[in-house]
Design a protein around this motif. Structure first.
Motif, PDB file in Angstrom:
ATOM      1  N   ILE A 100       0.061   7.881  -3.340  1.00  0.00           N
ATOM      2  CA  ILE A 100       0.096   7.132  -2.091  1.00  0.00           C
ATOM      3  C   ILE A 100       1.246   6.132  -2.165  1.00  0.00           C
ATOM      4  CG2 ILE A 100      -2.365   7.342  -1.581  1.00  0.00           C
ATOM      5  CD1 ILE A 100      -2.725   4.532  -2.773  1.00  0.00           C
ATOM      6  N   THR A 101       1.639   5.613  -1.008  1.00  0.00           N
ATOM      7  CA  THR A 101       2.649   4.557  -0.945  1.00  0.00           C
ATOM      8  C   THR A 101       1.989   3.299  -0.410  1.00  0.00           C
ATOM      9  OG1 THR A 101       4.428   6.141  -0.544  1.00  0.00           O
ATOM     10  CG2 THR A 101       4.856   3.842   0.036  1.00  0.00           C
ATOM     11  N   VAL A 102       2.174   2.185  -1.109  1.00  0.00           N
ATOM     12  CA  VAL A 102       1.586   0.926  -0.662  1.00  0.00           C
ATOM     13  C   VAL A 102       2.693  -0.044  -0.267  1.00  0.00           C
ATOM     14  CG1 VAL A 102      -0.436   1.246  -2.126  1.00  0.00           C
ATOM     15  CG2 VAL A 102       1.477  -0.123  -2.961  1.00  0.00           C
ATOM     16  N   THR A 103       2.375  -0.891   0.712  1.00  0.00           N
ATOM     17  CA  THR A 103       3.303  -1.917   1.183  1.00  0.00           C
ATOM     18  C   THR A 103       2.782  -3.275   0.739  1.00  0.00           C
ATOM     19  OG1 THR A 103       3.805  -0.578   3.132  1.00  0.00           O
ATOM     20  CG2 THR A 103       4.471  -2.897   3.183  1.00  0.00           C
ATOM     21  N   LYS A 104       3.600  -4.015  -0.001  1.00  0.00           N
ATOM     22  CA  LYS A 104       3.186  -5.306  -0.541  1.00  0.00           C
ATOM     23  C   LYS A 104       3.394  -6.410   0.494  1.00  0.00           C
ATOM     24  CE  LYS A 104       3.980  -6.070  -4.885  1.00  0.00           C
ATOM     25  NZ  LYS A 104       4.670  -6.312  -6.177  1.00  0.00           N
ATOM     26  N   ALA A 105       3.041  -7.625   0.107  1.00  0.00           N
ATOM     27  CA  ALA A 105       3.110  -8.758   1.033  1.00  0.00           C
ATOM     28  C   ALA A 105       4.522  -9.002   1.536  1.00  0.00           C
ATOM     29  CB  ALA A 105       2.564 -10.013   0.357  1.00  0.00           C
ATOM     30  N   ASP A 106       5.531  -8.714   0.694  1.00  0.00           N
ATOM     31  CA  ASP A 106       6.926  -8.938   1.104  1.00  0.00           C
ATOM     32  C   ASP A 106       7.546  -7.697   1.738  1.00  0.00           C
ATOM     33  OD1 ASP A 106       7.182  -7.282  -1.052  1.00  0.00           O
ATOM     34  OD2 ASP A 106       8.486  -8.610  -2.218  1.00  0.00           O
ATOM     35  N   TYR A 107       6.696  -6.708   2.064  1.00  0.00           N
ATOM     36  CA  TYR A 107       7.086  -5.472   2.746  1.00  0.00           C
ATOM     37  C   TYR A 107       7.844  -4.490   1.860  1.00  0.00           C
ATOM     38  CZ  TYR A 107       5.580  -7.966   6.899  1.00  0.00           C
ATOM     39  OH  TYR A 107       4.832  -8.671   7.807  1.00  0.00           O
ATOM     40  N   THR A 108       7.926  -4.754   0.576  1.00  0.00           N
ATOM     41  CA  THR A 108       8.476  -3.743  -0.320  1.00  0.00           C
ATOM     42  C   THR A 108       7.438  -2.641  -0.508  1.00  0.00           C
ATOM     43  OG1 THR A 108       7.688  -4.944  -2.273  1.00  0.00           O
ATOM     44  CG2 THR A 108       9.952  -5.366  -1.546  1.00  0.00           C
ATOM     45  N   GLU A 109       7.908  -1.416  -0.721  1.00  0.00           N
ATOM     46  CA  GLU A 109       7.016  -0.272  -0.859  1.00  0.00           C
ATOM     47  C   GLU A 109       7.150   0.336  -2.245  1.00  0.00           C
ATOM     48  OE1 GLU A 109       7.883   2.419   2.327  1.00  0.00           O
ATOM     49  OE2 GLU A 109       6.759   1.228   3.798  1.00  0.00           O
ATOM     50  N   ILE A 110       6.008   0.710  -2.815  1.00  0.00           N
ATOM     51  CA  ILE A 110       6.013   1.358  -4.124  1.00  0.00           C
ATOM     52  C   ILE A 110       5.054   2.539  -4.086  1.00  0.00           C
ATOM     53  CG2 ILE A 110       6.640  -0.709  -5.422  1.00  0.00           C
ATOM     54  CD1 ILE A 110       3.750  -1.079  -6.151  1.00  0.00           C
ATOM     55  N   THR A 111       5.316   3.518  -4.933  1.00  0.00           N
ATOM     56  CA  THR A 111       4.471   4.710  -5.025  1.00  0.00           C
ATOM     57  C   THR A 111       3.438   4.523  -6.130  1.00  0.00           C
ATOM     58  OG1 THR A 111       6.247   6.143  -4.230  1.00  0.00           O
ATOM     59  CG2 THR A 111       4.439   7.197  -5.422  1.00  0.00           C
ATOM     60  N   ILE A 112       2.191   4.843  -5.813  1.00  0.00           N
ATOM     61  CA  ILE A 112       1.084   4.742  -6.771  1.00  0.00           C
ATOM     62  C   ILE A 112       0.570   6.151  -7.041  1.00  0.00           C
ATOM     63  CG2 ILE A 112      -1.199   3.782  -7.205  1.00  0.00           C
ATOM     64  CD1 ILE A 112       0.939   1.670  -7.052  1.00  0.00           C
ATOM     65  N   ASN A 113       0.436   6.497  -8.319  1.00  0.00           N
ATOM     66  CA  ASN A 113       0.096   7.871  -8.688  1.00  0.00           C
ATOM     67  C   ASN A 113      -1.323   8.057  -9.205  1.00  0.00           C
ATOM     68  OD1 ASN A 113       2.714   9.225  -8.231  1.00  0.00           O
ATOM     69  ND2 ASN A 113       3.431   7.778  -9.793  1.00  0.00           N
ATOM     70  N   SER A 114      -2.065   6.965  -9.394  1.00  0.00           N
ATOM     71  CA  SER A 114      -3.415   7.120  -9.945  1.00  0.00           C
ATOM     72  C   SER A 114      -4.260   5.913  -9.583  1.00  0.00           C
ATOM     73  CB  SER A 114      -3.364   7.267 -11.465  1.00  0.00           C
ATOM     74  OG  SER A 114      -2.941   6.053 -12.063  1.00  0.00           O
ATOM     75  N   ILE A 115      -5.573   6.061  -9.720  1.00  0.00           N
ATOM     76  CA  ILE A 115      -6.484   4.957  -9.448  1.00  0.00           C
ATOM     77  C   ILE A 115      -6.278   3.836 -10.458  1.00  0.00           C
ATOM     78  CG2 ILE A 115      -8.347   5.965 -10.830  1.00  0.00           C
ATOM     79  CD1 ILE A 115      -8.689   3.894  -7.566  1.00  0.00           C
ATOM     80  N   ALA A 116      -5.888   4.188 -11.681  1.00  0.00           N
ATOM     81  CA  ALA A 116      -5.636   3.161 -12.698  1.00  0.00           C
ATOM     82  C   ALA A 116      -4.454   2.285 -12.290  1.00  0.00           C
ATOM     83  CB  ALA A 116      -5.377   3.812 -14.051  1.00  0.00           C
TER      84      ALA A 116
END
Length: 463
Positions: A115-131
């Motif tokens: 999934i891709t998440v958007t942080k408070a400063d609007y930067t986006e990062i890809t997350i590959n696992s629940i951990a």
């Protein structure tokens, strides 16, 4: 519109700066910028602006459990074994509905990665696992320790001006969204100076508008908004479903059946079966009547209030300790209310609305106490054929029969022995119903009685 950098002040400061550069052997001059007119990258007001325009990640806490970021649409989840694609915030309600469909709280949700998440400063990062997701979520403590200020919004567009350390204007920019504003501040260096074109308009959580005409008013508006509303940063996805007023209205509409009661301090964590199938009847005068399976009734008191952005229901019974507590509402819909105790793991009370009250054992005490209530009773022949819209009341062991115009059309008295009720002295519209009737069905709002092949049904009408 005005640019809040006083140019007379600028000229004076520039003169000081020039005189400083001509005296290289002197100590540097510490120039104090006027906070009312300008902002630096690290000023308190700048930090408030950043917090106000940060990305709010609390809307999808039901999925990711964190207010510091949100998951970019679309993505897929498995909810209690059902695969759902989440394309918008509206789809998050489907998850809540699936959770609410079960009386138990054993809800299972699995995110399909990546999934891709958007942080408070609007930067986006890809997350590959629940951990990885849980590791990122550690930055945000459940309960609201994210920094954003959500109860106030900037009304765009807003124009900003930039200056170098020599107070020379280096540019201007007009921003049209929270994201643009946050990215603008992220690009500032420690030596940058900015000013804002006023007035700046805010919209509060309740729709009211606030106008700021200088930096002081700007900061004051954002400071006041910090605690102005429930930012809903916790992981209780149900707490926006109701208000105190809605709960009050819902409680008095119909009786409520106790589906489950768990009090670890009284029952060692075991469901209190002794109280299952109790019926609670909440009344507008703040009294509540609890009726057990045998029809025995005990009266108590109830009240509601809002505390810490939660709705609390207080029940007080002299002889029912298990109910007598301050319960916080966890979930509510038109047919069910879930309540819990703060700090008590697993303790809960689940109520189910029963507008048609459950059948109970017919006893003389139950029949008498119910009929002596101040409500009136609609009369029918058992086939939903009502007798001229008559209403009967049985107060003080008397009978008064009224037509829709509230005119008394008959009167008499009654007596009860076991489950046999006897109507006496009726001489007009209800004269044919004089005599003994055997009560064969009992509910808190309905009695069915029989005499030979003839049936009579009376139903409570408290309006």
């Amino acid at each position: 519109m005005k640019k809040f950098l006083n140019f007379a002040t600028y000229a004076i400061l520039l003169a000081f700066a020039l005189s400083f550069t001509s005296c290289s052997n002197e100590e540097p001059l510490d120039i104090q910028l006027d906070e009312k007119q300008t902002l630096t990258a690290n000023s308190a007001t700048t930090k408030l602006i950043e917090r106000t325009v940060s990305n709010d990640g609390s809307h999808d806490n039901i999925v990711d459990g964190s207010s510091c970021f949100d998951i970019r649409f679309p993505y897929t989840v498995m909810v209690n074994g059902l695969e759902i694609t989440i394309d918008s915030e509206d789809d998050l309600e489907i998850i809540e509905e699936l959770f609410d469909a079960l009386d138990s709280d054993d809800d299972i949700l699995d995110i399909i990665f990546p999934i891709t998440v958007t942080k408070a400063d609007y930067t986006e990062i890809t997350i590959n696992s629940i951990a990885d997701l849980r590791e990122l979520a550690k930055e945000c403590i459940e309960g609201g320790d994210d920094d954003d200020i959500e109860c106030i919004d900037v009304v765009y567009p807003v124009t900003l001006f930039t200056y170098n350390p020599n107070l020379e204007q280096t540019g201007s920019v007009t921003v049209n969204s929270d994201k643009e504003m946050r990215r603008f501040f992220a690009g500032l260096s420690e030596t940058d100076v900015i000013s804002i074109e006023f007035p700046v308009m805010f919209e509060m959580f309740d729709g009211t508008k606030v106008t700021a005409n200088n930096n002081e008013e700007l900061a004051d508006a954002m400071e006041r908004a910090k605690e102005a509303c429930d930012e809903d940063d916790d992981n209780d996805h149900n707490d926006d479903d109701f208000t105190k007023e809605r709960l009050d209205n819902l409680l008095v509409e119909c009786p409520w059946l106790v589906k489950e009661l768990r009090r670890s301090d009284l029952t060692q964590g075991i469901v209190a079966d002794a109280y299952a199938d109790y019926v609670l009847n909440f009344k507008e005068d703040s009294t509540v009547v609890a009726r057990d399976r045998e029809g025995n009734m005990l009266e108590g008191e109830w009240s509601t209030k809002v505390t810490d952005y939660r709705v609390k229901l207080t029940l007080e019974f002299e002889f029912i300790e298990a109910f007598s507590l301050e319960w916080f509402v966890y979930e509510i819909d038109k047919d069910r209310i879930k309540l819990y105790i703060i700090g008590a793991d697993g303790d809960k009370l689940i109520l189910k609305r029963v507008c048609e009250e459950p059948m109970v054992e017919c006893t003389e005490a139950f029949i008498k106490e119910t009929l002596l209530d101040e409500c009136v009773w609609a009369v029918s022949d058992g086939n939903n054929e009502y007798l001229d819209d008559f209403r009967m009341d049985f107060t003080s062991m008397n009978i008064h029969v009224r037509n829709p115009n509230e005119t008394v059309v008959d009167e008499g008295n009654w007596e009860i022995s076991g489950t046999t009720i006897t109507f006496n002295n009726l001489s007009m519209e209800m004269a044919n119903y004089i005599g003994e009737w055997e009560i064969i069905e009992c509910r808190g709002d309905r009695f069915k009685m029989k005499r030979g092949d003839q049936y009579l049904v009376i139903e409570k009408d408290c309006e």
